[in-house]
Enzyme design. Structure first.
Site, mmCIF file in Angstrom:
data_model
loop_
_atom_site.group_PDB
_atom_site.id
_atom_site.type_symbol
_atom_site.label_atom_id
_atom_site.label_comp_id
_atom_site.label_asym_id
_atom_site.label_seq_id
_atom_site.Cartn_x
_atom_site.Cartn_y
_atom_site.Cartn_z
ATOM 1 N N HIS A 60 -12.737 1.902 -4.928
ATOM 2 C CA HIS A 60 -11.405 2.043 -5.554
ATOM 3 C C HIS A 60 -11.294 0.985 -6.650
ATOM 4 C CE1 HIS A 60 -7.051 2.032 -6.123
ATOM 5 N NE2 HIS A 60 -7.080 3.257 -5.633
ATOM 6 N N MET B 60 -6.546 5.774 5.991
ATOM 7 C CA MET B 60 -5.336 6.517 6.352
ATOM 8 C C MET B 60 -4.250 5.522 6.755
ATOM 9 S SD MET B 60 -3.685 9.372 7.297
ATOM 10 C CE MET B 60 -2.146 9.564 8.199
ATOM 11 N N CYS C 267 -3.819 12.239 -1.129
ATOM 12 C CA CYS C 267 -5.171 12.091 -0.568
ATOM 13 C C CYS C 267 -5.740 13.400 -0.013
ATOM 14 C CB CYS C 267 -5.168 11.050 0.542
ATOM 15 S SG CYS C 267 -4.885 9.388 -0.081
ATOM 16 N N HIS C 268 -4.870 14.222 0.578
ATOM 17 C CA HIS C 268 -5.395 15.417 1.271
ATOM 18 C C HIS C 268 -5.339 16.677 0.416
ATOM 19 C CE1 HIS C 268 -5.694 13.228 5.073
ATOM 20 N NE2 HIS C 268 -4.528 12.698 4.760
ATOM 21 N N HIS D 255 -11.794 9.818 -8.995
ATOM 22 C CA HIS D 255 -10.478 9.206 -8.802
ATOM 23 C C HIS D 255 -10.128 8.274 -9.959
ATOM 24 C CE1 HIS D 255 -7.022 8.484 -6.257
ATOM 25 N NE2 HIS D 255 -7.153 7.192 -6.508
HETATM 26 FE FE1 DHE Z 1 -2.746 5.109 -7.377
HETATM 27 C C1 DHE Z 1 -4.047 4.280 -10.461
HETATM 28 C C2 DHE Z 1 -4.024 8.240 -7.683
HETATM 29 C C3 DHE Z 1 -2.014 5.680 -4.098
HETATM 30 C C4 DHE Z 1 -0.912 2.258 -7.317
HETATM 31 N N1 DHE Z 1 -3.839 6.063 -8.790
HETATM 32 C C5 DHE Z 1 -4.291 5.538 -10.000
HETATM 33 C C6 DHE Z 1 -5.057 6.544 -10.687
HETATM 34 C C7 DHE Z 1 -5.043 7.667 -9.905
HETATM 35 C C8 DHE Z 1 -4.283 7.369 -8.719
HETATM 36 C C9 DHE Z 1 -5.709 8.997 -10.201
HETATM 37 C C10 DHE Z 1 -5.746 6.371 -12.033
HETATM 38 C C11 DHE Z 1 -4.781 6.615 -13.172
HETATM 39 C C12 DHE Z 1 -5.450 6.407 -14.533
HETATM 40 O O1 DHE Z 1 -6.101 5.363 -14.728
HETATM 41 O O2 DHE Z 1 -5.310 7.258 -15.405
HETATM 42 N N2 DHE Z 1 -3.016 6.669 -6.080
HETATM 43 C C13 DHE Z 1 -3.526 7.871 -6.433
HETATM 44 C C14 DHE Z 1 -3.499 8.762 -5.290
HETATM 45 O O3 DHE Z 1 -3.818 9.991 -5.297
HETATM 46 C C15 DHE Z 1 -3.143 7.960 -4.118
HETATM 47 C C16 DHE Z 1 -4.412 7.675 -3.318
HETATM 48 C C17 DHE Z 1 -2.191 8.620 -3.138
HETATM 49 C C18 DHE Z 1 -0.896 9.069 -3.738
HETATM 50 O O4 DHE Z 1 -0.251 9.932 -3.117
HETATM 51 O O5 DHE Z 1 -0.479 8.627 -4.806
HETATM 52 C C19 DHE Z 1 -2.654 6.681 -4.783
HETATM 53 N N3 DHE Z 1 -1.671 4.111 -5.942
HETATM 54 C C20 DHE Z 1 -1.498 4.524 -4.671
HETATM 55 C C21 DHE Z 1 -0.641 3.614 -3.936
HETATM 56 O O6 DHE Z 1 -0.305 3.719 -2.726
HETATM 57 C C22 DHE Z 1 -0.278 2.508 -4.862
HETATM 58 C C23 DHE Z 1 -0.856 1.183 -4.358
HETATM 59 C C24 DHE Z 1 1.236 2.353 -5.004
HETATM 60 C C25 DHE Z 1 1.914 3.602 -5.479
HETATM 61 O O7 DHE Z 1 2.426 3.603 -6.592
HETATM 62 O O8 DHE Z 1 1.931 4.609 -4.751
HETATM 63 C C26 DHE Z 1 -0.973 2.961 -6.135
HETATM 64 N N4 DHE Z 1 -2.529 3.537 -8.659
HETATM 65 C C27 DHE Z 1 -1.691 2.492 -8.456
HETATM 66 C C28 DHE Z 1 -1.748 1.607 -9.606
HETATM 67 C C29 DHE Z 1 -2.680 2.174 -10.504
HETATM 68 C C30 DHE Z 1 -3.138 3.400 -9.891
HETATM 69 C C31 DHE Z 1 -0.982 0.302 -9.757
HETATM 70 C C32 DHE Z 1 -3.098 1.634 -11.872
HETATM 71 C C33 DHE Z 1 -4.145 0.557 -11.741
HETATM 72 C C34 DHE Z 1 -4.546 -0.011 -13.085
HETATM 73 O O9 DHE Z 1 -4.600 -1.250 -13.195
HETATM 74 O O10 DHE Z 1 -4.813 0.766 -13.997
#
Ligand code: DHE
Length: 562
Positions: A394, A107, A63-64, A352
């Protein structure tokens, strides 16, 4: 807590929630950060610094930003950046409070959740008051070294060796176990558990559906073949230190058949994308994404690749560059000319996640820290519009529903507000307008994902990031015509954790929801609901089910059904 710290904490909370960086709030935050706060010099030993860097990477950088200039969350710079308070002025005590208890805008409460101990929390409060360490390099030579072809293509089955309905398999991420489980969607049996490595973030399938690609937050990409009797990892590689997205080439047309020829992995750190051979994961090309904000502003080295989607109609990947706010339409039909053939469209900062509208022509992506949804006309390679929505949208990939009154709608939830924004996508006077904001029950935001299916009359939404223990365990179901809430589920007491991420089965009559517990507990689960009767029909649980998060149905993922 001292009064001045409280004022600064409130200023930061405000900035984090609103995220709109309006001029008055900028001024207010700036004035408050000039308060004279006496600071003790902060020093960390080498061992503490190494530990802090690791924790920052695992829990904060997403995030940061690795350079701490801010993205989804505010900047964390010792001297501030004019928009958000200087961490030195906030001081250790106030920072410990924030890291322990979280903030309403998203946060997380790392201390309260037990993710960070009080000692680790204090370490991080000190770390963010020191200058950010330099970002390490990860070159093509490093990527080549990481490539490991386990089963060559010639040694793989030429037809499915399983009698199971593999197109209805689910790939389930077991985040903190470093594994992916393959579950038979017909029988609900576990078919395989594969060691994919640290914190897999998402899975995508090959165009054919035969393969899953997993991408870990450590940049490791894994190729899983679903055709052997027991699914098997057949190749591995690594694209960067930190990554979130992977996608395959899906185009078949006048320019050739590119289906399952290449994959692309988006790097957060360093900021680049890497193209691999889709069948072997041999690395082929690396392209840096650093550049100017919106194509003309400040030059940023940290310009991370967020979501990537593949067009079914053109040889294009839509690559969303977070910090610069540029949408790159990467034409993979000639890898030698990839840079000159890439259209780079300025949109809005902090891109994002996003997904297709129901036609597969328009791509909608959240500029989450700007409270906007960007719409791209992909075949015509142009920005259509930028839509104001609620606080910190989101969408995941968003979801498409057909409503009697408004026609096709693409829906996103919000982390910072309990609202689901329904955007009309059919041509006409309402196109690209938010025609309905569905207000979710209960205070605050915390929605992470929404989901529907072309055969369903329901729209599902979670509340995983809510700080309210009841809401974070709730799942909401809305009628796609009335857009009214028709049912709320609460996770049964015997399971601990948050309800997160929904996925339909191939037939579109079941919805799978993860109960995301802690990594040292075996009380997580996957709950399967009948989408017609809205009854809980099956619970998947067991010692092996550690920290389930995203889950991806083979057929729906290959065909972009959401
Ligand atoms: Fe995600 C998708 C980034 C936190 C679970 N997440 C995505 C995508 C991005 C992203 C850029 C899109 C990918 C794509 O479609 O090509 N996510 C981030 C972060 O930067 C963030 C905010 C903080 C981090 O450090 O990762 C973050 N994400 C989370 C979580 O805390 C989640 C709930 C659990 C985890 O794995 O850390 C989480 N993100 C998901 C999931 C998707 C996702 C399950 C895919 C959703 C879908 O149906 O396509």
């Amino acid at each position: 807590m001292k009064k001045k710290h409280l004022i600064l904490l409130l200023a930061l909370s405000f900035a984090f929630v609103v995220f709109s960086c309006k001029s008055e709030s900028k001024k207010e935050a700036k004035e408050e950060t000039t308060t004279d706060v006496k600071k003790d010099a902060i020093t960390l030993t080498d061992a503490e610094m190494a530990k802090a860097k690791k924790i920052f990477f695992n829990t904060c950088a997403g995030c940061h930003g690795t350079t701490r200039k801010g993205a989804t969350g505010p900047s964390l710079l010792p001297d501030g950046d004019g928009k958000f308070p200087a961490t030195k002025d906030l001081g250790t005590e106030a920072l410990v409070q924030i890291i322990t208890n979280g903030l309403p805008g998203g946060m997380p409460d790392w201390g309260r959740q037990g993710v960070l101990t009080p000692e680790e929390t204090e370490l991080m409060a000190k770390f963010v008051q020191l200058p950010p360490p330099p970002v390490p390099k990860f070159t093509m030579a490093d990527i080549k070294k990481a490539w490991h072809l386990i089963v060559p293509v010639a040694d793989r089955p030429t037809k499915p060796m399983t009698k199971r309905n593999w197109k209805n398999y689910f790939g389930l991420i077991l985040r903190d176990a470093g594994k992916v489980a393959i579950i038979d969607g017909d029988t609900k049996e576990r078919v395989a558990i594969l060691n994919t490595g640290f914190a897999v973030h998402i899975l995508r399938t090959s165009n054919s559906g035969r393969y899953f690609y997993s991408i870990g937050r450590d940049g490791k990409v894994t190729l899983i073949d679903l055709w052997p009797e027991t699914p098997q990892i057949v190749a591995e590689s690594k694209a960067s230190f930190d990554a979130r997205s992977v996608e395959v080439s899906k185009y078949n047309g006048k320019l050739g058949d590119f289906r399952d020829k290449y994959i692309i992995v988006g790097g957060y750190t360093p900021s680049h994308y890497v193209i691999f051979d889709a069948m072997t994961l041999e690395p082929l090309k690396l392209v840096e994404t650093k550049g100017k904000v919106l194509g003309k502003g400040e030059f940023l080295d940290e310009a991370r690749v967020a979501s990537i989607v593949a067009s079914h109609h053109d040889p294009l990947w839509v690559v969303n560059v977070k910090e610069t706010g540029m949408v790159w339409l990467v034409d993979y039909s000639n890898l030698d000319k990839i840079d000159e053939n890439t259209a780079k469209i300025p949109t809005a900062q902090y891109l994002h996640d996003g997904g297709w509208d129901h036609t597969g022509k328009y791509f909608l992506v959240a500029a989450n820290a700007k409270n906007k949804i960007v719409v791209i006309d992909v075949p015509n390679k142009k920005l259509v519009t930028i839509i104001d929505v609620g606080i910190k949208p989101h969408p995941g990939r968003g979801t498409n529903i057909h409503n009697k009154k408004y026609g096709w709608l693409w829906v996103t939830g919000h982390i910072g507000q309990g609202v689901l924004a329904c955007i009309a996508t059919d041509p006409g006077p309402n196109q690209w307008k938010v025609v309905k904001n569905i207000t979710m029950e209960g205070a605050g935001g915390g929605n992470l994902f929404v989901k529907s299916h072309p055969k369903s009359k329901h729209l599902w939404a979670d509340r995983a990031l809510s700080s309210d223990p009841k809401l974070q365990r709730s799942i909401y179901v809305y009628d796609i015509n009335s857009l009214e809430l028709i049912k709320t589920f609460t996770v049964p007491e015997k399971y601990k954790g948050r309800a997160v991420h929904m996925e339909y089965n191939k037939n579109g009559n079941e919805v799978w929801v993860s109960v995301w517990g802690k990594k040292n507990e075996t009380t997580s689960a996957v709950l399967i609901f009948d989408d017609k009767t809205l009854q809980l029909k099956k619970e998947i649980n067991g010692d092996w089910l550690i920290t389930p998060t995203g889950k991806f149905n083979v057929y729906n993922t290959a065909n972009d059904i959401y």
